[in-house]
Design a protein around this motif. Structure first.
Motif, PDB file in Angstrom:
ATOM      1  N   ILE A 247       0.847  -1.279  -0.043  1.00  0.00           N
ATOM      2  CA  ILE A 247       0.019  -0.258   0.049  1.00  0.00           C
ATOM      3  C   ILE A 247       0.849   1.245   0.092  1.00  0.00           C
ATOM      4  N   GLY A 248       2.192   1.330   0.639  1.00  0.00           N
ATOM      5  CA  GLY A 248       3.087   2.344   0.406  1.00  0.00           C
ATOM      6  C   GLY A 248       3.310   2.921  -0.780  1.00  0.00           C
ATOM      7  N   HIS A 249       3.227   2.191  -1.999  1.00  0.00           N
ATOM      8  CA  HIS A 249       3.630   2.796  -3.235  1.00  0.00           C
ATOM      9  C   HIS A 249       2.389   2.581  -3.990  1.00  0.00           C
ATOM     10  N   VAL A 250       1.053   3.175  -3.600  1.00  0.00           N
ATOM     11  CA  VAL A 250      -0.140   3.424  -4.275  1.00  0.00           C
ATOM     12  C   VAL A 250       0.113   4.958  -4.298  1.00  0.00           C
ATOM     13  N   LEU A 258       9.314  12.669  -4.426  1.00  0.00           N
ATOM     14  CA  LEU A 258       9.870  11.366  -4.970  1.00  0.00           C
ATOM     15  C   LEU A 258       9.954  10.448  -3.971  1.00  0.00           C
ATOM     16  N   CYS A 259       9.634   9.132  -4.194  1.00  0.00           N
ATOM     17  CA  CYS A 259       9.620   8.052  -3.318  1.00  0.00           C
ATOM     18  C   CYS A 259      10.963   7.132  -3.436  1.00  0.00           C
ATOM     19  N   GLY A 260      11.250   6.659  -2.437  1.00  0.00           N
ATOM     20  CA  GLY A 260      12.328   5.769  -2.687  1.00  0.00           C
ATOM     21  C   GLY A 260      12.372   4.427  -3.598  1.00  0.00           C
ATOM     22  N   CYS A 261      10.956   4.267  -4.249  1.00  0.00           N
ATOM     23  CA  CYS A 261      10.930   3.441  -5.217  1.00  0.00           C
ATOM     24  C   CYS A 261      11.005   3.814  -6.552  1.00  0.00           C
ATOM     25  N   GLY A 262      11.372   5.156  -6.538  1.00  0.00           N
ATOM     26  CA  GLY A 262      11.763   5.969  -8.140  1.00  0.00           C
ATOM     27  C   GLY A 262      10.374   6.463  -8.557  1.00  0.00           C
ATOM     28  N   GLY A 265       4.892  10.677  -5.442  1.00  0.00           N
ATOM     29  CA  GLY A 265       3.536  10.740  -4.830  1.00  0.00           C
ATOM     30  C   GLY A 265       3.069   9.679  -4.135  1.00  0.00           C
ATOM     31  N   CYS A 266       3.841   8.591  -4.126  1.00  0.00           N
ATOM     32  CA  CYS A 266       3.344   7.229  -3.314  1.00  0.00           C
ATOM     33  C   CYS A 266       2.952   7.818  -1.750  1.00  0.00           C
ATOM     34  N   LEU A 267       1.982   6.866  -1.259  1.00  0.00           N
ATOM     35  CA  LEU A 267       1.671   6.773   0.157  1.00  0.00           C
ATOM     36  C   LEU A 267       2.942   6.925   1.218  1.00  0.00           C
TER      37      LEU A 267
HETATM   38 ZN   LIG Z   1       7.032   4.301  -3.927  1.00  0.00          ZN
END
Ligand SMILES: [Zn+2]
Length: 401
Positions: A247-250, A258-262, A265-267
């Motif tokens: 859910i962290g990456h919706v 920017l999210c750690g996943c690249g 706006g991820c949760l």
């Molecule tokens: Zn993410």
């Protein structure tokens, strides 16, 4: 040649029946010998003999008498299990925690030690985890008890084979942690399992926490990363490759930070613990945020003192969390969504806006009955869930031979 049963067949039948009785008591304790006979279909004399055997092995014990509506009072049985201990260890970016729980459900050990997960390679981590497990095992065997399994929780994607496919905050990918642990522990006789930390947190909340009685639940980790563990009908939802619950990456804020996943706006990038700390304390120069405890405690202190900027930020972050968990609520219809880890000390300021956003975004009236709750297990959830998952998977047939 006669083809009747030989003594070995009887031994197998007896082991099977011992396991049947243990499993029944595990699921239904306290129960009487007559209850076991009625519900397993074994005859009363057989049940009495099996129970005597299990009491001898300290797998069952008698508890008080119970008044029965019909007939004489009956002696009730519960699992003893004191000699059999399950271990759970959680690996996180800044700590390892360990829980040891015996088969009867009593907590034997609860340890937490600091650990530099950000700078540890997977093989160094395996050595540290194994050292902690060995220390616990030594303590437990000095008490004349035996380890029946170890489950290790990691903040990342874990395949059904126990390989850590990706743990971004530990910078691990494709790590056979199960194999590394087994060999670091000298191929122990008990099973060693690796599982996603959020999944273990969900199990712990259901067994020992605020989600008792809620078989449909989601648990949000609130550590450096943000993942959800999901139980439906009391069973873990892992997905086809173990990747469910991310859910962290919706996306909750289009073109957001920017999210750690690249992605953007991820949760996790707007409502994960690191995002909360960076948002409220932008001058924090600790890039990697090694120890989040003091940072989170300071935010809670400022909120409690009425710092308007902090309270407004937490209110907005709670709204983002609500958006994220509304997705879970629309898709899965849980009755409880538990906030764990670093969310616990901040929950007072996050929950109202999160619950409001949840109600607004779920089609079913009253958010489908979904309520947000705060973990009481905090940072020990995943380790306790690890021990609980060992207890759930106990092979009673092996235990009773
Ligand atoms: Zn993410």
């Amino acid at each position: 040649m006669p083809t009747g049963p030989n003594p070995a067949d009887f031994a197998v039948v007896r082991a099977t029946n011992l396991a049947v009785v243990l499993r029944h008591v595990h699921a239904n304790a306290p129960c009487s010998r007559a209850d076991i006979a009625a519900e397993t279909g074994l005859n009363k004399a057989t049940v009495s003999s099996l129970v005597a055997d299990l009491i001898d092995r300290r797998l069952l014990r008698e508890t008080g008498l119970t008044e029965r509506r019909i007939g004489r009072p009956a002696t009730m049985l519960v699992l003893d299990g004191e000699p059999y201990v399950a271990l759970g260890i959680e690996v996180n970016t800044d700590y390892l925690s360990l829980s040891a729980i015996d088969l009867g459900g009593a907590r034997v050990l609860s340890w937490r030690r600091s650990f530099d997960g950000l700078d540890s390679t997977a093989s160094r981590a395996a050595t540290a985890i194994a050292a902690l497990a060995r220390r616990a095992a030594a303590r437990i065997s000095r008490q004349d008890r035996r380890i029946i399994g170890l489950t290790v929780g990691v903040p990342g994607l874990v395949t059904p084979a126990g390989v850590v496919a990706n743990a971004p905050n530990l910078a691990w990918s494709d790590v056979d942690l199960t194999g590394a642990l087994r060999s670091a522990l000298g191929n122990p006789a008990y099973p060693v399992t690796v599982e996603n930390d959020a999944n273990l947190g969900a199990i712990a909340e259901y067994r020992y926490g605020v989600a008792a009685g809620h078989p449909d639940l989601a648990y949000l980790t609130g550590e450096l990363g943000l993942g959800a563990g999901i139980l439906i009908g009391g069973r873990l939802v892992r997905g086809s490759s173990g990747a469910a619950g991310e859910i962290g990456h919706v996306e909750v804020v289009p073109d957001g930070p920017l999210c750690g996943c690249g992605r953007r706006g991820c949760l996790e990038a707007v409502a994960g613990t690191a995002a909360i700390v960076r948002r409220i304390d932008p001058d924090n120069t600790d890039e990697a945020l090694r120890d989040l405890d003091p940072e989170v405690a300071e935010i809670a202190r400022r909120a409690r003192a009425g710092d308007k900027v902090v309270v407004a930020a937490l209110n907005e972050i709670g709204g983002h969390l609500g958006k994220g968990v509304a997705i879970l609520a629309n898709v899965l219809n849980p009755s409880l969504i538990v906030l764990g880890g670093h969310y616990v000390p901040l929950a007072e300021w996050l929950l109202p806006s999160a619950q409001a956003e949840l109600a607004k975004r779920v089609l079913a009236p009253d958010a489908g009955g979904a309520r947000l709750a705060v973990s009481e297990l905090a940072h020990s959830a995943a380790a306790s869930g690890g021990a609980a998952s060992v207890l759930d998977a106990v092979d009673y047939a092996k235990l009773s031979v």
